[in-house]
Design a protein around this motif. Structure first.
Motif, PDB file in Angstrom:
ATOM      1  N   MET A   1       0.844  -1.201   0.000  1.00 24.18           N
ATOM      2  CA  MET A   1       0.000   0.000   0.000  1.00 24.18           C
ATOM      3  C   MET A   1       0.870   1.238   0.000  1.00 24.18           C
ATOM      4  SD  MET A   1      -3.050   1.124   0.235  1.00 24.18           S
ATOM      5  CE  MET A   1      -2.758   2.635  -0.582  1.00 24.18           C
ATOM      6  N   SER A   2       0.654   2.176  -0.891  1.00 21.79           N
ATOM      7  CA  SER A   2       1.445   3.397  -0.867  1.00 21.79           C
ATOM      8  C   SER A   2       0.490   4.584  -0.947  1.00 21.79           C
ATOM      9  CB  SER A   2       2.422   3.410  -2.030  1.00 21.79           C
ATOM     10  OG  SER A   2       1.690   3.347  -3.218  1.00 21.79           O
ATOM     11  N   GLY A   3       1.054   5.792  -0.846  1.00 16.25           N
ATOM     12  CA  GLY A   3       0.225   6.990  -0.925  1.00 16.25           C
ATOM     13  C   GLY A   3      -0.301   7.447   0.411  1.00 16.25           C
ATOM     14  N   LEU A   4       0.146   6.799   1.494  1.00 20.91           N
ATOM     15  CA  LEU A   4      -0.297   7.231   2.823  1.00 20.91           C
ATOM     16  C   LEU A   4       0.759   8.158   3.416  1.00 20.91           C
ATOM     17  CD1 LEU A   4      -1.487   3.806   4.316  1.00 20.91           C
ATOM     18  CD2 LEU A   4      -2.940   5.675   3.517  1.00 20.91           C
ATOM     19  N   VAL A   5       0.319   9.329   3.859  1.00 23.91           N
ATOM     20  CA  VAL A   5       1.243  10.281   4.475  1.00 23.91           C
ATOM     21  C   VAL A   5       0.865  10.387   5.948  1.00 23.91           C
ATOM     22  CG1 VAL A   5       1.990  12.698   4.505  1.00 23.91           C
ATOM     23  CG2 VAL A   5       1.481  11.570   2.318  1.00 23.91           C
ATOM     24  N   LEU A   6       1.875  10.316   6.823  1.00 25.24           N
ATOM     25  CA  LEU A   6       1.588  10.481   8.259  1.00 25.24           C
ATOM     26  C   LEU A   6       2.360  11.679   8.791  1.00 25.24           C
ATOM     27  CD1 LEU A   6       0.025   9.132  10.642  1.00 25.24           C
ATOM     28  CD2 LEU A   6       2.199   8.063  11.270  1.00 25.24           C
ATOM     29  N   TYR A   7       1.617  12.667   9.238  1.00 22.31           N
ATOM     30  CA  TYR A   7       2.213  13.803   9.946  1.00 22.31           C
ATOM     31  C   TYR A   7       2.422  13.327  11.368  1.00 22.31           C
ATOM     32  CZ  TYR A   7       0.930  16.711   5.981  1.00 22.31           C
ATOM     33  OH  TYR A   7       0.825  17.241   4.724  1.00 22.31           O
ATOM     34  N   ARG A   8       3.661  13.414  11.831  1.00 20.14           N
ATOM     35  CA  ARG A   8       3.954  12.821  13.128  1.00 20.14           C
ATOM     36  C   ARG A   8       5.080  13.564  13.825  1.00 20.14           C
ATOM     37  NH1 ARG A   8       8.439   8.006  12.323  1.00 20.14           N
ATOM     38  NH2 ARG A   8       9.990   9.476  11.568  1.00 20.14           N
ATOM     39  N   ALA A   9       5.258  13.218  15.101  1.00 21.33           N
ATOM     40  CA  ALA A   9       6.465  13.582  15.829  1.00 21.33           C
ATOM     41  C   ALA A   9       6.876  12.297  16.516  1.00 21.33           C
ATOM     42  CB  ALA A   9       6.180  14.678  16.847  1.00 21.33           C
ATOM     43  N   ILE A  10       8.148  12.011  16.503  1.00 20.13           N
ATOM     44  CA  ILE A  10       8.610  10.725  17.007  1.00 20.13           C
ATOM     45  C   ILE A  10       8.309  10.563  18.511  1.00 20.13           C
ATOM     46  CG2 ILE A  10      11.008  11.494  17.393  1.00 20.13           C
ATOM     47  CD1 ILE A  10       9.933   8.110  16.028  1.00 20.13           C
ATOM     48  N   ALA A  11       8.249  11.705  19.216  1.00 18.50           N
ATOM     49  CA  ALA A  11       8.004  11.626  20.663  1.00 18.50           C
ATOM     50  C   ALA A  11       6.525  11.388  20.997  1.00 18.50           C
ATOM     51  CB  ALA A  11       8.465  12.925  21.333  1.00 18.50           C
ATOM     52  N   SER A  12       5.662  11.454  20.005  1.00 15.80           N
ATOM     53  CA  SER A  12       4.224  11.425  20.284  1.00 15.80           C
ATOM     54  C   SER A  12       3.669  10.001  20.400  1.00 15.80           C
ATOM     55  CB  SER A  12       3.505  12.175  19.145  1.00 15.80           C
ATOM     56  OG  SER A  12       2.150  11.802  19.100  1.00 15.80           O
ATOM     57  N   PRO A  13       3.127   9.636  21.577  1.00 17.13           N
ATOM     58  CA  PRO A  13       2.548   8.286  21.715  1.00 17.13           C
ATOM     59  C   PRO A  13       1.415   8.011  20.721  1.00 17.13           C
ATOM     60  CG  PRO A  13       2.900   9.259  23.870  1.00 17.13           C
ATOM     61  CD  PRO A  13       3.166  10.342  22.866  1.00 17.13           C
ATOM     62  N   PRO A  14       0.456   8.934  20.506  1.00 16.99           N
ATOM     63  CA  PRO A  14      -0.589   8.597  19.530  1.00 16.99           C
ATOM     64  C   PRO A  14      -0.028   8.399  18.112  1.00 16.99           C
ATOM     65  CG  PRO A  14      -1.096  10.701  20.632  1.00 16.99           C
ATOM     66  CD  PRO A  14       0.173  10.201  21.211  1.00 16.99           C
ATOM     67  N   ALA A  15       1.027   9.142  17.784  1.00 23.03           N
ATOM     68  CA  ALA A  15       1.655   8.922  16.468  1.00 23.03           C
ATOM     69  C   ALA A  15       2.269   7.528  16.439  1.00 23.03           C
ATOM     70  CB  ALA A  15       2.720   9.985  16.198  1.00 23.03           C
ATOM     71  N   ARG A  16       2.892   7.136  17.557  1.00 24.60           N
ATOM     72  CA  ARG A  16       3.532   5.806  17.584  1.00 24.60           C
ATOM     73  C   ARG A  16       2.501   4.682  17.527  1.00 24.60           C
ATOM     74  NH1 ARG A  16       6.863   8.102  21.261  1.00 24.60           N
ATOM     75  NH2 ARG A  16       6.007   6.925  22.980  1.00 24.60           N
ATOM     76  N   ALA A  17       1.310   4.910  18.096  1.00 25.08           N
ATOM     77  CA  ALA A  17       0.263   3.879  18.000  1.00 25.08           C
ATOM     78  C   ALA A  17      -0.072   3.644  16.528  1.00 25.08           C
ATOM     79  CB  ALA A  17      -0.975   4.313  18.783  1.00 25.08           C
ATOM     80  N   VAL A  18      -0.178   4.728  15.764  1.00 26.01           N
ATOM     81  CA  VAL A  18      -0.501   4.600  14.329  1.00 26.01           C
ATOM     82  C   VAL A  18       0.677   3.946  13.594  1.00 26.01           C
ATOM     83  CG1 VAL A  18      -1.045   5.865  12.217  1.00 26.01           C
ATOM     84  CG2 VAL A  18      -2.085   6.565  14.388  1.00 26.01           C
ATOM     85  N   MET A  19       1.902   4.331  13.950  1.00 32.65           N
ATOM     86  CA  MET A  19       3.074   3.738  13.299  1.00 32.65           C
ATOM     87  C   MET A  19       3.149   2.230  13.577  1.00 32.65           C
ATOM     88  SD  MET A  19       5.615   6.815  14.343  1.00 32.65           S
ATOM     89  CE  MET A  19       7.149   5.949  14.114  1.00 32.65           C
ATOM     90  N   THR A  20       2.795   1.842  14.805  1.00 32.26           N
ATOM     91  CA  THR A  20       2.821   0.410  15.156  1.00 32.26           C
ATOM     92  C   THR A  20       1.802  -0.354  14.314  1.00 32.26           C
ATOM     93  OG1 THR A  20       3.423   1.011  17.400  1.00 32.26           O
ATOM     94  CG2 THR A  20       2.645  -1.231  17.084  1.00 32.26           C
ATOM     95  N   LEU A  21       0.612   0.235  14.174  1.00 31.16           N
ATOM     96  CA  LEU A  21      -0.397  -0.415  13.327  1.00 31.16           C
ATOM     97  C   LEU A  21       0.123  -0.525  11.892  1.00 31.16           C
ATOM     98  CD1 LEU A  21      -3.275  -1.575  12.964  1.00 31.16           C
ATOM     99  CD2 LEU A  21      -3.983   0.735  12.311  1.00 31.16           C
ATOM    100  N   GLY A  22       0.729   0.547  11.418  1.00 36.48           N
ATOM    101  CA  GLY A  22       1.280   0.537  10.059  1.00 36.48           C
ATOM    102  C   GLY A  22       2.269  -0.611   9.886  1.00 36.48           C
ATOM    103  N   ASP A  23       3.117  -0.793  10.902  1.00 34.88           N
ATOM    104  CA  ASP A  23       4.104  -1.873  10.843  1.00 34.88           C
ATOM    105  C   ASP A  23       3.406  -3.243  10.847  1.00 34.88           C
ATOM    106  OD1 ASP A  23       7.154  -2.003  11.016  1.00 34.88           O
ATOM    107  OD2 ASP A  23       6.528  -3.547  12.440  1.00 34.88           O
ATOM    108  N   LEU A  24       2.397  -3.391  11.702  1.00 33.73           N
ATOM    109  CA  LEU A  24       1.677  -4.672  11.780  1.00 33.73           C
ATOM    110  C   LEU A  24       0.989  -5.007  10.455  1.00 33.73           C
ATOM    111  CD1 LEU A  24      -0.132  -4.511  15.260  1.00 33.73           C
ATOM    112  CD2 LEU A  24       1.546  -6.223  14.551  1.00 33.73           C
ATOM    113  N   LEU A  25       0.483  -3.974   9.784  1.00 36.80           N
ATOM    114  CA  LEU A  25      -0.264  -4.192   8.537  1.00 36.80           C
ATOM    115  C   LEU A  25       0.609  -4.050   7.290  1.00 36.80           C
ATOM    116  CD1 LEU A  25      -3.605  -2.226   9.287  1.00 36.80           C
ATOM    117  CD2 LEU A  25      -3.120  -4.657   9.633  1.00 36.80           C
ATOM    118  N   SER A  26       1.916  -3.849   7.504  1.00 31.69           N
ATOM    119  CA  SER A  26       2.864  -3.621   6.400  1.00 31.69           C
ATOM    120  C   SER A  26       2.430  -2.464   5.501  1.00 31.69           C
ATOM    121  CB  SER A  26       3.039  -4.891   5.542  1.00 31.69           C
ATOM    122  OG  SER A  26       3.437  -5.950   6.336  1.00 31.69           O
ATOM    123  N   LEU A  27       1.970  -1.389   6.108  1.00 31.78           N
ATOM    124  CA  LEU A  27       1.611  -0.190   5.344  1.00 31.78           C
ATOM    125  C   LEU A  27       2.877   0.662   5.224  1.00 31.78           C
ATOM    126  CD1 LEU A  27      -1.686   0.815   7.200  1.00 31.78           C
ATOM    127  CD2 LEU A  27      -1.459  -0.534   5.122  1.00 31.78           C
TER     128      LEU A  27
END
Ligand SMILES: N[C@@H](CCC(=O)N[C@@H](CS)C(=O)NCC(=O)O)C(=O)O
Length: 226
Positions: A1-27
């Motif tokens: 899957m491509s074309g997904l943009v994530l505005y994030r800050a590495i220190a942000s827990p809610p951003a990391r929750a989304v990043m973890t899901l992305g990793d689990l789903l190979s997004l």
């Protein structure tokens, strides 16, 4: 899957929750780093074009823009969850309600108690932790421990979106106040179990190390002033 943009800050827990899901789903996300320390997230441009609340994370999927990590977790799972969708966010009404309960617990109860201490530390270098604020955090640990006495994971007997959301907050909050395993045994055990999950461990490592550095520095500076 491509074309997904994530505005994030590495220190942000809610951003990391989304990043973890992305990793689990190979997004594959294209990351846009939002410089919180320079208050980029509060600029008129960011609020107008990206997120009127001035927070991270924000997902952009084509011309669709979505803020609020819990809404993003649900959207990505529904749309791109594939075979994992049913486990992460079940369609059974009661099972789904329990996952929602865990996510609302994070959004409305746990995360704000962490943010009350962590955000002033991160953004202004000020340690606002008081006995009351630490007690509030302990109350959240107690609530999470209570949920975990009902099921093996936070909402159900297997990993769901609720664990990703609450787990990201818990990892950051424990830098402020280490949960006592004698008081919150299930909570501490569950946090350790999450660390065994490669997607969770890998995503949290960088952000937690960054946050830790900030917290130590801010507390040292505060100590040298008093
Ligand atoms: N409930 C929101 C919370 C988002 C949030 O507050 N993010 C923090 C970073 S962890 C933020 O952007 N704070 C900016 C500020 O409050 O100035 C979510 O889950 O997305």
């Amino acid at each position: 899957m491509s074309g997904l943009v994530l505005y994030r800050a590495i220190a942000s827990p809610p951003a990391r929750a989304v990043m973890t899901l992305g990793d689990l789903l190979s997004l594959r996300f294209e990351y846009r780093e939002v410089k919180l320390l320079q208050f980029e997230h509060k600029s008129e441009e960011y609020k107008k074009n990206i997120n009127p609340m001035g927070t991270v994370p924000v997902l952009q999927d084509g011309d669709f823009i979505l803020s609020e990590s819990h809404a993003i977790l649900k959207y990505l799972t529904e749309r791109y969850g594939g075979e994992s969708r049913e486990r992460l966010y079940p369609s059974d009404v009661r099972a789904r309600a329990l996952v929602d309960q865990g996510m609302f617990f994070n959004s409305g109860f746990f995360f704000p108690r962490m943010a009350a201490v962590a955000l002033p530390l991160l953004l202004r270098g000020v340690d606002t932790s008081s006995p009351q604020r630490l007690q509030d955090i302990e109350e959240a640990y107690g609530a999470a421990d209570g949920f975990l006495q009902r099921s093996r994971f936070l909402a159900l007997d297997h990993l769901t979106l609720a664990d990703l959301a609450v787990g990201a907050t818990a990892a950051a909050t424990s830098l402020i106040l280490q949960p006592d395993p004698n008081k919150f045994p299930r909570f501490v055990e569950w946090m350790n179990e999450l660390q065994e999950i490669p997607s969770f461990k890998n995503v949290s490592a960088e952000g937690i190390a960054y946050l830790k550095k900030f917290i130590i520095k801010a507390r040292e500076m505060q100590g040298s002033k008093s």
